[in-house]
Design a protein around this motif. Structure first.
Motif, PDB file in Angstrom:
ATOM      1  N   GLU A  94       8.572  20.387 -17.290  1.00  0.00           N
ATOM      2  CA  GLU A  94       8.725  19.942 -18.669  1.00  0.00           C
ATOM      3  C   GLU A  94       8.027  18.615 -18.899  1.00  0.00           C
ATOM      4  OE1 GLU A  94      12.871  19.981 -19.421  1.00  0.00           O
ATOM      5  OE2 GLU A  94      12.970  22.146 -19.678  1.00  0.00           O
ATOM      6  N   SER A 151      10.326  24.118 -25.788  1.00  0.00           N
ATOM      7  CA  SER A 151      11.676  23.545 -25.767  1.00  0.00           C
ATOM      8  C   SER A 151      12.770  24.602 -25.705  1.00  0.00           C
ATOM      9  CB  SER A 151      11.900  22.681 -27.016  1.00  0.00           C
ATOM     10  OG  SER A 151      11.964  23.477 -28.189  1.00  0.00           O
ATOM     11  N   ARG A 152      12.471  25.823 -26.103  1.00  0.00           N
ATOM     12  CA  ARG A 152      13.512  26.856 -26.201  1.00  0.00           C
ATOM     13  C   ARG A 152      14.129  27.260 -24.866  1.00  0.00           C
ATOM     14  NH1 ARG A 152       9.829  29.037 -30.244  1.00  0.00           N
ATOM     15  NH2 ARG A 152      10.643  28.522 -32.322  1.00  0.00           N
ATOM     16  N   SER A 208      14.869  25.548 -22.253  1.00  0.00           N
ATOM     17  CA  SER A 208      15.861  24.559 -21.811  1.00  0.00           C
ATOM     18  C   SER A 208      17.091  24.644 -22.711  1.00  0.00           C
ATOM     19  CB  SER A 208      15.274  23.144 -21.876  1.00  0.00           C
ATOM     20  OG  SER A 208      14.181  23.023 -21.015  1.00  0.00           O
ATOM     21  N   SER A 252      19.062  27.243 -23.295  1.00  0.00           N
ATOM     22  CA  SER A 252      19.172  28.456 -24.103  1.00  0.00           C
ATOM     23  C   SER A 252      20.621  28.950 -24.212  1.00  0.00           C
ATOM     24  CB  SER A 252      18.287  29.559 -23.529  1.00  0.00           C
ATOM     25  OG  SER A 252      18.627  29.831 -22.177  1.00  0.00           O
ATOM     26  N   ARG A 272      22.474  26.653 -26.525  1.00  0.00           N
ATOM     27  CA  ARG A 272      22.090  26.926 -27.913  1.00  0.00           C
ATOM     28  C   ARG A 272      22.862  28.123 -28.473  1.00  0.00           C
ATOM     29  NH1 ARG A 272      17.269  27.283 -26.815  1.00  0.00           N
ATOM     30  NH2 ARG A 272      16.803  25.056 -27.012  1.00  0.00           N
ATOM     31  N   PHE A 328      21.270  16.684 -23.465  1.00  0.00           N
ATOM     32  CA  PHE A 328      20.836  17.522 -24.567  1.00  0.00           C
ATOM     33  C   PHE A 328      21.382  16.961 -25.879  1.00  0.00           C
ATOM     34  CE2 PHE A 328      20.431  20.233 -20.927  1.00  0.00           C
ATOM     35  CZ  PHE A 328      19.330  21.035 -21.205  1.00  0.00           C
ATOM     36  N   TYR A 331      18.984  21.713 -34.187  1.00  0.00           N
ATOM     37  CA  TYR A 331      18.221  21.426 -32.974  1.00  0.00           C
ATOM     38  C   TYR A 331      19.177  21.322 -31.798  1.00  0.00           C
ATOM     39  CZ  TYR A 331      15.324  19.145 -29.491  1.00  0.00           C
ATOM     40  OH  TYR A 331      14.658  18.845 -28.332  1.00  0.00           O
ATOM     41  N   GLY A 379      18.399  20.663 -27.791  1.00  0.00           N
ATOM     42  CA  GLY A 379      17.366  20.489 -26.778  1.00  0.00           C
ATOM     43  C   GLY A 379      17.348  19.078 -26.245  1.00  0.00           C
ATOM     44  N   LYS A 380      16.373  18.804 -25.403  1.00  0.00           N
ATOM     45  CA  LYS A 380      16.264  17.501 -24.775  1.00  0.00           C
ATOM     46  C   LYS A 380      15.647  16.480 -25.727  1.00  0.00           C
ATOM     47  CE  LYS A 380      16.072  19.213 -20.040  1.00  0.00           C
ATOM     48  NZ  LYS A 380      15.361  19.209 -18.753  1.00  0.00           N
ATOM     49  N   TYR A 392      11.732  16.427 -26.159  1.00  0.00           N
ATOM     50  CA  TYR A 392      11.128  17.374 -27.083  1.00  0.00           C
ATOM     51  C   TYR A 392      11.381  16.953 -28.528  1.00  0.00           C
ATOM     52  CZ  TYR A 392      10.085  20.681 -23.332  1.00  0.00           C
ATOM     53  OH  TYR A 392       9.566  21.279 -22.206  1.00  0.00           O
TER      54      TYR A 392
END
Length: 278
Positions: free
Chosen positions: A11, A75-76, A78, A80, A83, A164, A194, A196-197, A200
Motif C-alpha cells: 500500500e 483503497s477498497r 483494505s 473490506s 466496511r 482506519f 468512507y 479506509g486508511k 488513502y
C-alpha cells in the motif's frame, strides 16, 4: 492478519505512486514549504487566479477522474470486512428509531448514527471509538471541530497496528451548491461513506480539493478557506480526542492498541487526553 506487513508495504508503494500523479496533476506542489513561502496567498486562499492558464481543462479533469478512480480501487481491499459491518450497522440504524437526542429528526442525526455504528463494531470485537478533532484558527484557515469514527486493528503476530477512519457522510463533505459539471461528476465517484486508511483519505483530498479549486475558478467564485485542503485534512488527520468506553471496567483503563488513557465509569463516555495519531 498474516500478511499484515506485506500489505502495508504494498500500500505504501501504491500511495507513493498516487502521490507522484497528484503532484503532476495539481497546478502547484502541495508541500509545506511552498505553502509557507507563498507571498500573495493565492494558492492557499483559492483565489480565482491561483491556477495557471497553461493547465488544459480537459486534461486536468481527465487526469483527476483517472487518478481518483485508481485511489478508490486501491483503497477498497483494505478493511473490506470492516466496511461491510459499517454498511450493515447504518442500514439497521436507518430502519429503526435510532435517534433519541434533542436533535432528533425523522431520519435521525449524524451523532446518533455514529454512536450506533461504534456500538455495533464494539459488539463484534472491533476497537472502535468516536474521535473529535479540534483546531485553532491560523492566518490561513479558520478554526474548526469535527467528529468521525476510527478503528484500531492490531496485527496478531507483531506490534504493528493499522488505523482506519470512518466518515459516514463523506461525499457530502465536498458537495457545492455552485460547481461545474466536471466537478459534480468527480464527486459522484466518491462513496457516500468512507471506510479506509488515513493515507488513502489524504490522497483523495489531494485530488478533490484541487478539483474544487479548479471548479471555482471556472465558475469565477471565490474559494472559502473552509474548502482548502489544509482545512479538510485537519478534520481527519489533525490532533484529536478519542472517546472510548468499556462496560466491564470501572476506573482508569488503557487502550491496548494505541496506549491512550481512557477514564471509564460503566458505559458512559469520557475523553482521553488530546493526542495525534499518525
Amino acid at each position: 492478519m498474516a500478511n499484515f506487513l506485506e500489505e502495508i508495504a504494498l500500500e505504501d508503494q501504491r500511495l507513493e505512486g498516487h502521490g507522484e500523479k497528484i503532484r503532476a496533476t495539481s497546478a502547484e506542489p502541495c508541500n509545506q514549504s511552498n505553502r509557507s513561502n507563498s507571498s500573495d496567498g493565492d494558492a492557499d486562499e483559492g483565489n480565482i487566479g491561483s491556477l495557471p492558464d497553461s493547465v488544459d481543462p480537459a486534461e486536468f479533469w481527465q487526469s483527476s477522474y483517472k487518478i481518483l478512480k485508481e485511489i478508490l480501487a486501491d483503497s477498497r481491499p483494505s478493511g473490506s470486512k470492516l466496511r461491510k459491518e459499517v454498511d450493515r450497522a447504518v442500514m439497521m440504524a436507518r430502519k429503526t428509531a435510532m435517534c433519541h437526542c434533542q436533535k432528533a429528526t425523522g431520519s435521525g442525526c449524524a451523532s446518533c448514527l455514529r454512536q450506533v455504528v461504534v456500538d455495533h463494531l464494539h459488539t463484534i470485537g472491533y476497537d472502535a471509538a468516536t474521535c473529535t478533532s479540534k483546531w485553532r484558527s491560523t492566518r490561513e484557515i479558520p478554526g474548526g471541530k469535527h467528529e468521525y469514527i476510527d478503528v484500531i486493528v492490531q496485527a496478531t503476530d507483531c506490534n504493528k497496528h493499522a488505523r482506519f477512519v470512518i466518515e459516514l457522510e463523506f461525499r457530502s463533505e465536498f458537495e457545492m451548491a455552485k460547481a461545474c459539471d466536471e466537478y459534480r461528476n468527480l464527486i459522484n465517484q466518491l462513496p457516500e461513506s468512507y471506510v479506509g486508511k488515513p493515507e488513502y483519505l489524504n490522497a483523495i483530498l489531494g485530488i478533490v480539493c484541487e478539483a474544487g479549486k479548479k471548479s471555482m475558478k471556472e465558475m469565477k467564485i471565490h474559494m472559502g478557506p473552509w474548502r482548502k485542503r489544509r482545512f479538510m485534512e485537519m478534520k481527519w488527520s489533525g490532533p484529536h480526542r478519542r472517546w472510548s468506553f468499556d462496560q466491564s471496567h470501572i476506573g482508569p483503563v488503557r487502550s491496548k492498541d494505541v496506549g491512550v488513557p481512557v477514564i471509564v465509569f460503566g458505559p458512559r463516555f469520557f475523553e482521553a487526553p488530546a493526542m495525534e495519531v499518525a
